[in-house]
Scaffold this motif. Structure first.
Motif, PDB file in Angstrom:
ATOM      1  N   VAL A 122       0.837  -1.194   0.000  1.00  7.42           N
ATOM      2  CA  VAL A 122       0.000   0.000   0.000  1.00  7.42           C
ATOM      3  C   VAL A 122       0.878   1.252   0.000  1.00  7.42           C
ATOM      4  O   VAL A 122       1.911   1.289   0.655  1.00  7.42           O
ATOM      5  CB  VAL A 122      -0.923  -0.014   1.251  1.00  7.42           C
ATOM      6  N   LYS A 123       0.455   2.274  -0.750  1.00  8.43           N
ATOM      7  CA  LYS A 123       1.163   3.558  -0.743  1.00  8.43           C
ATOM      8  C   LYS A 123       0.778   4.299   0.534  1.00  8.43           C
ATOM      9  O   LYS A 123      -0.412   4.447   0.834  1.00  8.43           O
ATOM     10  CB  LYS A 123       0.760   4.401  -1.951  1.00  8.43           C
ATOM     11  N   ALA A 124       1.784   4.774   1.283  1.00 12.08           N
ATOM     12  CA  ALA A 124       1.486   5.419   2.567  1.00 12.08           C
ATOM     13  C   ALA A 124       2.621   6.335   3.004  1.00 12.08           C
ATOM     14  O   ALA A 124       3.741   6.267   2.487  1.00 12.08           O
ATOM     15  CB  ALA A 124       1.246   4.354   3.636  1.00 12.08           C
ATOM     16  N   THR A 125       2.299   7.165   3.972  1.00 12.97           N
ATOM     17  CA  THR A 125       3.285   7.974   4.682  1.00 12.97           C
ATOM     18  C   THR A 125       2.824   8.089   6.130  1.00 12.97           C
ATOM     19  O   THR A 125       1.729   7.640   6.473  1.00 12.97           O
ATOM     20  CB  THR A 125       3.481   9.365   4.041  1.00 12.97           C
TER      21      THR A 125
ATOM     22  N   SER B   5       9.490  10.148  12.059  1.00 11.44           N
ATOM     23  CA  SER B   5      10.225   9.228  12.933  1.00 11.44           C
ATOM     24  C   SER B   5       9.579   7.836  13.012  1.00 11.44           C
ATOM     25  O   SER B   5      10.171   6.910  13.549  1.00 11.44           O
ATOM     26  CB  SER B   5      10.373   9.816  14.343  1.00 11.44           C
ATOM     27  N   PHE B   6       8.387   7.663  12.446  1.00 11.41           N
ATOM     28  CA  PHE B   6       7.710   6.367  12.433  1.00 11.41           C
ATOM     29  C   PHE B   6       7.779   5.691  11.059  1.00 11.41           C
ATOM     30  O   PHE B   6       7.313   4.560  10.900  1.00 11.41           O
ATOM     31  CB  PHE B   6       6.229   6.523  12.818  1.00 11.41           C
ATOM     32  N   GLN B   7       8.342   6.374  10.040  1.00 10.02           N
ATOM     33  CA  GLN B   7       8.285   5.851   8.678  1.00 10.02           C
ATOM     34  C   GLN B   7       8.949   4.488   8.507  1.00 10.02           C
ATOM     35  O   GLN B   7       8.492   3.671   7.711  1.00 10.02           O
ATOM     36  CB  GLN B   7       8.855   6.872   7.683  1.00 10.02           C
ATOM     37  N   ASP B   8       9.987   4.197   9.270  1.00 15.10           N
ATOM     38  CA  ASP B   8      10.631   2.888   9.177  1.00 15.10           C
ATOM     39  C   ASP B   8       9.732   1.764   9.693  1.00 15.10           C
ATOM     40  O   ASP B   8      10.015   0.592   9.465  1.00 15.10           O
ATOM     41  CB  ASP B   8      11.958   2.881   9.946  1.00 15.10           C
TER      42      ASP B   8
ATOM     43  N   GLN C 203       4.622   0.924   0.455  1.00 15.39           N
ATOM     44  CA  GLN C 203       5.388   1.731  -0.491  1.00 15.39           C
ATOM     45  C   GLN C 203       5.417   3.132   0.118  1.00 15.39           C
ATOM     46  O   GLN C 203       4.495   3.912  -0.067  1.00 15.39           O
ATOM     47  CB  GLN C 203       4.708   1.756  -1.861  1.00 15.39           C
ATOM     48  N   VAL C 204       6.467   3.408   0.869  1.00 13.24           N
ATOM     49  CA  VAL C 204       6.525   4.633   1.672  1.00 13.24           C
ATOM     50  C   VAL C 204       6.965   5.823   0.825  1.00 13.24           C
ATOM     51  O   VAL C 204       7.968   5.763   0.134  1.00 13.24           O
ATOM     52  CB  VAL C 204       7.500   4.461   2.862  1.00 13.24           C
TER      53      VAL C 204
ATOM     54  N   ASP D  95      -3.993   6.533  -1.757  1.00 14.28           N
ATOM     55  CA  ASP D  95      -3.900   5.269  -2.491  1.00 14.28           C
ATOM     56  C   ASP D  95      -5.316   4.881  -2.900  1.00 14.28           C
ATOM     57  O   ASP D  95      -6.059   4.282  -2.124  1.00 14.28           O
ATOM     58  CB  ASP D  95      -3.263   4.187  -1.608  1.00 14.28           C
ATOM     59  N   GLN D  96      -5.684   5.255  -4.133  1.00 18.26           N
ATOM     60  CA  GLN D  96      -7.037   5.005  -4.647  1.00 18.26           C
ATOM     61  C   GLN D  96      -7.369   3.522  -4.649  1.00 18.26           C
ATOM     62  O   GLN D  96      -8.475   3.132  -4.281  1.00 18.26           O
ATOM     63  CB  GLN D  96      -7.170   5.567  -6.073  1.00 18.26           C
TER      64      GLN D  96
END
Length: 191
Positions: free
Chosen positions: A121-124, A128-131, A137-138, A147-148
């Motif tokens: 999934v495409k996300a952000t 500091s939590f991204q890892d 798919q960051v 992410d449609q």
């Protein structure tokens, strides 16, 4: 009328929660603010000490259907959301029915990733939590990621809350509605 559930708990980031609720209501969306705290507590203390009164407890929402479920961030608010079984059940149903869900700040990592819901999934999320966005798919630079295909909207934090909320209006009601909400707020919105 579109129906949205906004889940809150002690430690929720108040700027995010209030911004989301406010913008969605300005768009004419029916917003239910639900407390995810034990013992049916409706008054929560947000991350900076602001008190927020929920409309109901999350247990009252389990048999409802929503066009969108939104998770504000903040710690330990996101942890409380992750630990809330009725909310987990609602999110499972939302995902199974291919309905929109959204999370900002710590919640994409602490709630969605920990449940294993971000594979491919495409996300952000908050930098500091991204890892912790396991399998996602960051996008580390986008303020808001839509992410449609997976019906998911994520965002980075308090400073991106307004853009996030307007993106939620867009996925539910379209670009024209976003402009009619953003313009009186003197807000710029780039889709």
């Amino acid at each position: 009328m579109k129906k949205v559930l906004v889940a809150i708990a002690d430690g929720t980031e108040e700027l995010e929660a209030v911004c989301i609720i406010d913008v969605l209501r300005r768009a004419g969306i029916e917003v239910t603010v639900a407390s995810c705290m034990p013992a049916d507590l409706l008054l929560i203390t947000a991350s900076r000490g602001v008190k927020i009164q929920a409309d109901c407890h999350i247990k009252a929402c389990v048999n409802q259907t929503y066009d969108l479920i939104v998770l504000p961030g903040g710690m330990p608010g996101a942890k409380h959301l992750y630990e809330c079984q009725p909310l987990t059940e609602l999110l499972q149903k939302q995902r199974s029915n291919k309905q929109w869900h959204a999370a900002i700040c710590a919640s994409p990592a602490v709630v969605l990733a920990q449940h294993g819901w971000l594979q491919g999934v495409k996300a952000t999320c908050y930098p500091s939590f991204q890892d912790n966005l396991i399998g996602a798919q960051v996008d580390k630079t986008a303020a808001v990621v839509v992410d449609q295909d997976n019906k998911l909207v994520t965002s980075q934090g308090p400073g991106t809350a307004l853009g996030f909320a307007l993106a939620l209006v867009e996925v539910l009601l379209g670009k024209e509605k976003v402009q009619s909400v953003a313009q009186p707020m003197i807000a710029t919105y780039a889709a």
